[in-house]
Design an enzyme around this catalytic site. Structure first.
Site, mmCIF file in Angstrom:
data_model
loop_
_atom_site.group_PDB
_atom_site.id
_atom_site.type_symbol
_atom_site.label_atom_id
_atom_site.label_comp_id
_atom_site.label_asym_id
_atom_site.label_seq_id
_atom_site.Cartn_x
_atom_site.Cartn_y
_atom_site.Cartn_z
ATOM 1 N N ILE A 76 0.808 -1.224 0.000
ATOM 2 C CA ILE A 76 0.000 0.000 0.000
ATOM 3 C C ILE A 76 0.845 1.280 0.000
ATOM 4 C CG2 ILE A 76 -2.002 -1.138 1.002
ATOM 5 C CD1 ILE A 76 -1.349 0.125 3.664
ATOM 6 N N HIS A 77 2.079 1.205 0.493
ATOM 7 C CA HIS A 77 2.949 2.378 0.477
ATOM 8 C C HIS A 77 3.849 2.430 -0.747
ATOM 9 C CE1 HIS A 77 1.793 3.931 4.357
ATOM 10 N NE2 HIS A 77 1.978 2.750 4.900
ATOM 11 N N GLY A 78 3.975 1.318 -1.447
ATOM 12 C CA GLY A 78 4.792 1.291 -2.657
ATOM 13 C C GLY A 78 6.220 1.712 -2.410
ATOM 14 N N SER A 90 1.105 2.269 7.580
ATOM 15 C CA SER A 90 -0.218 1.634 7.586
ATOM 16 C C SER A 90 -0.065 0.195 7.115
ATOM 17 C CB SER A 90 -1.167 2.379 6.651
ATOM 18 O OG SER A 90 -1.367 3.692 7.107
#
Length: 191
Positions: A76-78, A90
């Site tokens: 999700i943060h890449g 997160s």
């Protein structure tokens, strides 16, 4: 195999603990080790969020014990994942792991963050443990489910007087003696 090690959490030397030279203990200052532990070849213990391994626990080969997981956070943060402080990521899972005294973790088992395994428990080979296992629980599968009680496995040894003197949990032994029918005179002793 390395015989004897310093528990960096307590500062005590664990004379009877044996750790394979191919095992990896990361964040060792957060891994509390009891004495008489056996950690076999190619296992990894991630202490980043705390791991406690009780006296006499045996950990088989190729076991993974993880106190964190980044499987969601990286996705999700890449590319920015590495630049975000761990506490702010997160989807980053974290949780201390506890392995109870005289428990056995079978080869290639995986213990996930936040799991507590009770004393005298047995984790089957190749199991993925994502939930707590009670004292004396036998758990196996993916996800691991509790399928039995190690005291039932041990019952056949309880009439041996030598076991009466050495069983790791005297209270459990004495409870078993109290429940057992008294038809066998040799089984009336307690410790």
């Amino acid at each position: 195999m390395v015989y004897g090690t310093k528990d960096r959490v307590s500062g005590r030397f664990r004379k009877l603990t044996r750790i394979s030279s191919s095992a990896i203990l990361s964040n060792r200052d957060k891994i509390a080790l009891g004495d008489n532990i056996w950690i076999w070849h190619h296992s990894i213990i991630d202490g980043s969020n705390g791991v406690t391994i009780g006296e006499g626990a045996q950990i088989g080969a190729w076991v993974g014990i993880f106190s964190h997981g980044s499987h969601i956070a990286v996705r999700i943060h890449g590319i920015d994942y590495i630049n975000i402080p761990r506490e702010a990521r997160s989807g980053y899972t974290r949780g201390a792991v506890s392995i109870g005294a005289y428990s056995f973790i079978g080869a290639a088992a995986i213990i996930l963050p936040g799991v507590s395994i009770g004393k005298g428990a047995l984790i089957g080979t190749g199991s993925v443990v994502s939930a707590d296992v009670p004292d004396f629980g036998i758990a196996r599968g993916n996800p691991a489910k509790v399928v039995g009680d190690t005291r039932k496995l041990d019952e056949k040894y309880f009439s041996d007087p030598a076991i009466a003197e050495t069983y790791f949990d005297r209270e459990a032994f004495n409870e078993w003696i109290a429940r057992r029918p008294t038809t066998d005179e040799s089984a009336t002793h307690s410790i």
